[in-house]
Enzyme design. Structure first.
Site, PDB file in Angstrom:
ATOM      1  N   GLY A  13     -11.383  12.189  52.843  1.00  0.00           N
ATOM      2  CA  GLY A  13     -12.443  11.524  53.603  1.00  0.00           C
ATOM      3  C   GLY A  13     -11.903  10.231  54.174  1.00  0.00           C
ATOM      4  N   GLY A  18     -15.052   6.572  48.689  1.00  0.00           N
ATOM      5  CA  GLY A  18     -15.093   6.823  47.245  1.00  0.00           C
ATOM      6  C   GLY A  18     -14.061   7.827  46.758  1.00  0.00           C
ATOM      7  N   LYS A  19     -12.999   8.041  47.525  1.00  0.00           N
ATOM      8  CA  LYS A  19     -11.942   8.964  47.096  1.00  0.00           C
ATOM      9  C   LYS A  19     -11.282   8.481  45.810  1.00  0.00           C
ATOM     10  CE  LYS A  19      -9.499   8.554  50.830  1.00  0.00           C
ATOM     11  NZ  LYS A  19     -10.346   7.541  51.498  1.00  0.00           N
ATOM     12  N   ASP A  86      -2.783   9.566  44.217  1.00  0.00           N
ATOM     13  CA  ASP A  86      -3.645   8.835  45.148  1.00  0.00           C
ATOM     14  C   ASP A  86      -2.890   8.581  46.450  1.00  0.00           C
ATOM     15  OD1 ASP A  86      -6.006   7.686  45.974  1.00  0.00           O
ATOM     16  OD2 ASP A  86      -5.659   5.753  44.994  1.00  0.00           O
ATOM     17  N   GLU A  87      -3.603   8.319  47.530  1.00  0.00           N
ATOM     18  CA  GLU A  87      -3.010   8.038  48.849  1.00  0.00           C
ATOM     19  C   GLU A  87      -2.009   9.127  49.235  1.00  0.00           C
ATOM     20  OE1 GLU A  87      -4.352   5.734  50.543  1.00  0.00           O
ATOM     21  OE2 GLU A  87      -4.890   4.031  49.264  1.00  0.00           O
ATOM     22  N   CYS A 146     -24.599   2.161  61.914  1.00  0.00           N
ATOM     23  CA  CYS A 146     -25.916   2.801  62.020  1.00  0.00           C
ATOM     24  C   CYS A 146     -26.422   3.418  60.712  1.00  0.00           C
ATOM     25  CB  CYS A 146     -25.882   3.885  63.100  1.00  0.00           C
ATOM     26  SG  CYS A 146     -25.023   5.370  62.590  1.00  0.00           S
TER      27      CYS A 146
HETATM   28  P1  ADP Z   1     -11.622   5.200  49.192  1.00  0.00           P
HETATM   29  O1  ADP Z   1     -10.612   5.541  48.124  1.00  0.00           O
HETATM   30  O2  ADP Z   1     -12.211   6.421  49.844  1.00  0.00           O
HETATM   31  O3  ADP Z   1     -11.138   4.187  50.198  1.00  0.00           O
HETATM   32  P2  ADP Z   1     -12.902   3.699  47.098  1.00  0.00           P
HETATM   33  O4  ADP Z   1     -13.142   4.634  45.954  1.00  0.00           O
HETATM   34  O5  ADP Z   1     -11.690   2.800  47.007  1.00  0.00           O
HETATM   35  O6  ADP Z   1     -12.880   4.540  48.460  1.00  0.00           O
HETATM   36  O7  ADP Z   1     -14.146   2.731  47.310  1.00  0.00           O
HETATM   37  C1  ADP Z   1     -15.458   3.212  47.433  1.00  0.00           C
HETATM   38  C2  ADP Z   1     -16.360   1.987  47.370  1.00  0.00           C
HETATM   39  O8  ADP Z   1     -16.225   1.250  48.578  1.00  0.00           O
HETATM   40  C3  ADP Z   1     -17.840   2.248  47.301  1.00  0.00           C
HETATM   41  O9  ADP Z   1     -18.284   2.550  46.007  1.00  0.00           O
HETATM   42  C4  ADP Z   1     -18.417   0.925  47.771  1.00  0.00           C
HETATM   43  O10 ADP Z   1     -18.460   0.010  46.699  1.00  0.00           O
HETATM   44  C5  ADP Z   1     -17.360   0.403  48.724  1.00  0.00           C
HETATM   45  N1  ADP Z   1     -17.718   0.435  50.153  1.00  0.00           N
HETATM   46  C6  ADP Z   1     -17.342  -0.498  51.064  1.00  0.00           C
HETATM   47  N2  ADP Z   1     -17.780  -0.194  52.302  1.00  0.00           N
HETATM   48  C7  ADP Z   1     -18.490   0.959  52.206  1.00  0.00           C
HETATM   49  C8  ADP Z   1     -19.189   1.789  53.150  1.00  0.00           C
HETATM   50  N3  ADP Z   1     -19.271   1.475  54.456  1.00  0.00           N
HETATM   51  N4  ADP Z   1     -19.787   2.921  52.688  1.00  0.00           N
HETATM   52  C9  ADP Z   1     -19.728   3.232  51.382  1.00  0.00           C
HETATM   53  N5  ADP Z   1     -19.069   2.490  50.440  1.00  0.00           N
HETATM   54  C10 ADP Z   1     -18.459   1.359  50.836  1.00  0.00           C
HETATM   55 ZN    ZN Z   2     -22.831   5.250  63.129  1.00  0.00          ZN
END
Ligand code: ADP
Ligand code: ZN
Length: 195
Positions: A13, A18-19, A86-87, A146
């Site tokens: 995603g 939240g990955k 990860d990544e 949005c």
């Molecule tokens: P990823 O690994 O996909 O980058 P993370 O697991 O590191 O995601 O972080 C997810 C967290 O990011 C969410 O639980 C929330 O606290 C934070 N967050 C910041 N911006 C957003 C957003 N626009 N939508 C949802 N969560 C967000």
């Molecule tokens: Zn949008």
């Protein structure tokens, strides 16, 4: 005793979806169940901490940084039951063969990575990993414009400008309607939009 059947799980995603949280959740459960877990991350991603996976919500899990998929393969012990990565999008293409081999050997391999780059194009090895996987989970963020489900990462720093890996100020989660494949700073300059 459960038969040693391996498989591949991909969590993909945009940024902030939240990955990492989901990867950490799945690996923690395996650790709690006393399965032997090894966690890896590419050495280039040094956000927050070198030897940990850290989510944007500050959940953390110890991880071994590795430079290449070959190094990752060498570091996996034969008695490991679960391998977390990860990544995954930052690994070289050989990561696909490496994780296939680990799954064939009976390991559960859980990978998290960006499925799209900031232009919306498939991110390097991720489509191959998704095709190879038994389970694919697509996580979505919330569009910062949005509020719709957001599957894309909007770049906020001009194209060509170097961005530190994991520099959260440089990206924002966007839905397909609010996303622009060009860096938004450029769009703002062109159309005089206010942020
Ligand atoms: P990823 O690994 O996909 O980058 P993370 O697991 O590191 O995601 O972080 C997810 C967290 O990011 C969410 O639980 C929330 O606290 C934070 N967050 C910041 N911006 C957003 C957003 N626009 N939508 C949802 N969560 C967000
Ligand atoms: Zn949008």
């Amino acid at each position: 005793m459960h038969a040693e059947v391996g498989w591949i799980e991909v969590i993909c995603g945009p940024m902030f979806s939240g990955k990492s949280e989901e990867l950490i959740r799945r690996l923690r459960r395996a650790q709690i169940a006393r399965q032997r877990v090894q966690v890896f991350k590419p050495a280039i991603d040094d956000r927050y901490a070198e030897t940990q996976i850290v989510s944007h919500s500050r959940a953390a899990l110890d991880a071994q940084p590795v430079e290449t998929s070959a190094e990752l393969a060498r570091m996996v012990r034969s008695d490991t039951r679960v391998v977390g990565i990860d990544e995954a999008q930052f690994f070289d293409d050989a990561i696909v063969e490496v994780v296939e081999r680990l799954a064939n050997q009976g390991m559960r391999v859980v990978l998290a990575g960006l499925d799209q780059d900031y232009t919306g194009a498939p991110f390097r090895c991720m489509p191959q990993l998704m095709a190879a996987a038994e389970y694919v989970t697509k996580t979505l963020a919330i569009c910062t414009r949005c509020g719709a489900p957001a599957g894309r990462s909007q770049r906020l720093v001009p194209d060509g400008e170097q961005v530190l890996v994991g520099a959260v100020e440089a990206y924002e989660a966007r839905c397909r309607h609010c996303h622009s494949p060009r860096a938004e700073a450029t769009t703002r300059a062109l159309f005089g939009e206010s942020s």
